[in-house]
Design a protein around this motif. Sequence first.
Motif, PDB file in Angstrom:
ATOM      1  N   SER A  59       0.813  -1.218   0.000  1.00 58.40           N
ATOM      2  CA  SER A  59       0.000   0.000   0.000  1.00 58.40           C
ATOM      3  C   SER A  59       0.845   1.267   0.000  1.00 58.40           C
ATOM      4  O   SER A  59       0.367   2.328  -0.366  1.00 58.40           O
ATOM      5  CB  SER A  59      -0.924   0.022   1.218  1.00 58.40           C
ATOM      6  OG  SER A  59      -0.155   0.030   2.406  1.00 58.40           O
ATOM      7  N   GLY A  60       2.141   1.173   0.389  1.00 54.23           N
ATOM      8  CA  GLY A  60       2.976   2.357   0.461  1.00 54.23           C
ATOM      9  C   GLY A  60       3.999   2.471  -0.638  1.00 54.23           C
ATOM     10  O   GLY A  60       4.844   3.347  -0.615  1.00 54.23           O
ATOM     11  N   ARG A  61       3.927   1.599  -1.629  1.00 56.27           N
ATOM     12  CA  ARG A  61       4.994   1.587  -2.618  1.00 56.27           C
ATOM     13  C   ARG A  61       4.674   2.291  -3.921  1.00 56.27           C
ATOM     14  O   ARG A  61       5.539   2.427  -4.769  1.00 56.27           O
ATOM     15  CB  ARG A  61       5.444   0.162  -2.893  1.00 56.27           C
ATOM     16  CG  ARG A  61       4.498  -0.656  -3.712  1.00 56.27           C
ATOM     17  CD  ARG A  61       5.061  -1.999  -4.074  1.00 56.27           C
ATOM     18  NE  ARG A  61       5.617  -2.626  -2.922  1.00 56.27           N
ATOM     19  CZ  ARG A  61       5.829  -3.904  -2.791  1.00 56.27           C
ATOM     20  NH1 ARG A  61       5.540  -4.711  -3.777  1.00 56.27           N
ATOM     21  NH2 ARG A  61       6.335  -4.407  -1.709  1.00 56.27           N
ATOM     22  N   GLY A  62       3.467   2.732  -4.133  1.00 59.08           N
ATOM     23  CA  GLY A  62       3.160   3.370  -5.410  1.00 59.08           C
ATOM     24  C   GLY A  62       3.390   2.380  -6.530  1.00 59.08           C
ATOM     25  O   GLY A  62       2.948   1.247  -6.463  1.00 59.08           O
ATOM     26  N   ASP A  63       4.125   2.780  -7.555  1.00 61.07           N
ATOM     27  CA  ASP A  63       4.407   1.886  -8.670  1.00 61.07           C
ATOM     28  C   ASP A  63       5.645   1.037  -8.438  1.00 61.07           C
ATOM     29  O   ASP A  63       6.038   0.280  -9.307  1.00 61.07           O
ATOM     30  CB  ASP A  63       4.556   2.687  -9.965  1.00 61.07           C
ATOM     31  CG  ASP A  63       3.231   3.263 -10.430  1.00 61.07           C
ATOM     32  OD1 ASP A  63       2.183   2.656 -10.154  1.00 61.07           O
ATOM     33  OD2 ASP A  63       3.244   4.323 -11.066  1.00 61.07           O
ATOM     34  N   GLY A  64       6.295   1.174  -7.287  1.00 64.01           N
ATOM     35  CA  GLY A  64       7.408   0.302  -6.947  1.00 64.01           C
ATOM     36  C   GLY A  64       8.783   0.871  -7.206  1.00 64.01           C
ATOM     37  O   GLY A  64       9.764   0.326  -6.754  1.00 64.01           O
ATOM     38  N   VAL A  65       8.911   1.964  -7.942  1.00 63.15           N
ATOM     39  CA  VAL A  65      10.205   2.564  -8.234  1.00 63.15           C
ATOM     40  C   VAL A  65      10.146   4.044  -7.863  1.00 63.15           C
ATOM     41  O   VAL A  65       9.192   4.737  -8.210  1.00 63.15           O
ATOM     42  CB  VAL A  65      10.569   2.430  -9.729  1.00 63.15           C
ATOM     43  CG1 VAL A  65      11.876   3.137 -10.040  1.00 63.15           C
ATOM     44  CG2 VAL A  65      10.642   0.960 -10.124  1.00 63.15           C
ATOM     45  N   VAL A  66      11.156   4.510  -7.149  1.00 66.29           N
ATOM     46  CA  VAL A  66      11.236   5.926  -6.793  1.00 66.29           C
ATOM     47  C   VAL A  66      12.584   6.467  -7.246  1.00 66.29           C
ATOM     48  O   VAL A  66      13.626   5.946  -6.856  1.00 66.29           O
ATOM     49  CB  VAL A  66      11.084   6.146  -5.272  1.00 66.29           C
ATOM     50  CG1 VAL A  66      11.285   7.613  -4.922  1.00 66.29           C
ATOM     51  CG2 VAL A  66       9.734   5.669  -4.788  1.00 66.29           C
ATOM     52  N   ALA A  67      12.553   7.470  -8.109  1.00 65.92           N
ATOM     53  CA  ALA A  67      13.780   8.156  -8.513  1.00 65.92           C
ATOM     54  C   ALA A  67      14.079   9.225  -7.470  1.00 65.92           C
ATOM     55  O   ALA A  67      13.185   9.934  -7.015  1.00 65.92           O
ATOM     56  CB  ALA A  67      13.596   8.792  -9.886  1.00 65.92           C
ATOM     57  N   LEU A  68      15.355   9.326  -7.091  1.00 66.85           N
ATOM     58  CA  LEU A  68      15.775  10.296  -6.087  1.00 66.85           C
ATOM     59  C   LEU A  68      16.746  11.292  -6.695  1.00 66.85           C
ATOM     60  O   LEU A  68      17.714  10.907  -7.358  1.00 66.85           O
ATOM     61  CB  LEU A  68      16.445   9.589  -4.908  1.00 66.85           C
ATOM     62  CG  LEU A  68      15.538   8.664  -4.111  1.00 66.85           C
ATOM     63  CD1 LEU A  68      16.348   7.765  -3.207  1.00 66.85           C
ATOM     64  CD2 LEU A  68      14.550   9.470  -3.309  1.00 66.85           C
ATOM     65  N   ALA A  69      16.476  12.569  -6.459  1.00 70.89           N
ATOM     66  CA  ALA A  69      17.360  13.636  -6.935  1.00 70.89           C
ATOM     67  C   ALA A  69      18.231  14.105  -5.776  1.00 70.89           C
ATOM     68  O   ALA A  69      17.738  14.302  -4.665  1.00 70.89           O
ATOM     69  CB  ALA A  69      16.543  14.801  -7.481  1.00 70.89           C
ATOM     70  N   ARG A  70      19.496  14.296  -6.046  1.00 75.93           N
ATOM     71  CA  ARG A  70      20.443  14.788  -5.041  1.00 75.93           C
ATOM     72  C   ARG A  70      20.457  16.312  -5.060  1.00 75.93           C
ATOM     73  O   ARG A  70      20.403  16.926  -6.121  1.00 75.93           O
ATOM     74  CB  ARG A  70      21.837  14.255  -5.340  1.00 75.93           C
ATOM     75  CG  ARG A  70      22.885  14.650  -4.318  1.00 75.93           C
ATOM     76  CD  ARG A  70      24.277  14.167  -4.705  1.00 75.93           C
ATOM     77  NE  ARG A  70      24.758  14.857  -5.886  1.00 75.93           N
ATOM     78  CZ  ARG A  70      25.028  14.268  -7.050  1.00 75.93           C
ATOM     79  NH1 ARG A  70      24.863  12.978  -7.200  1.00 75.93           N
ATOM     80  NH2 ARG A  70      25.464  14.974  -8.067  1.00 75.93           N
ATOM     81  N   THR A  71      20.522  16.914  -3.890  1.00 72.37           N
ATOM     82  CA  THR A  71      20.586  18.357  -3.770  1.00 72.37           C
ATOM     83  C   THR A  71      21.619  18.744  -2.722  1.00 72.37           C
ATOM     84  O   THR A  71      21.963  17.930  -1.864  1.00 72.37           O
ATOM     85  CB  THR A  71      19.205  18.954  -3.388  1.00 72.37           C
ATOM     86  OG1 THR A  71      19.288  20.372  -3.358  1.00 72.37           O
ATOM     87  CG2 THR A  71      18.739  18.452  -2.032  1.00 72.37           C
TER      88      THR A  71
END
Length: 118
Positions: A59-71
């Motif tokens: 229920s908490g995974r959305g589509d299963g992939v999360v792209a992360l941007a570095r700042t």
Amino acid sequence: MPNVIDYVELAVDDLEQAKAFYANALGWAFNDYGPDYAGIQDPTRPGQEFGGLNPVAASGRGDGVVALARTDDVDASLASVLVAGGRIVVELADYPGGRRFKFADPWGNVLGVYQRSE
């Protein structure tokens, strides 16, 4: 400086099973952070990671992939996301190695932004 996507998290049901699968399927090696996370080692940059395996409930995974941007300034990035119309889905919080948050863009895509602690 613009933020750069340089890390991808894969949602998995079973961390140990996922590590075994990706080790066998793609030759990946991992940095273990306990039972709740494994970083995927970058073979081209020793000591660095390009992604991670995150055991989360379906229920908490959305589509299963999360792209992360570095700042370099996660607080400023959070403010920019809100001004631009993004919706925070995971509040800014500490994690081993830095601070991060996740947001949904106006179309429902979920991304994360992180700042390394240094």
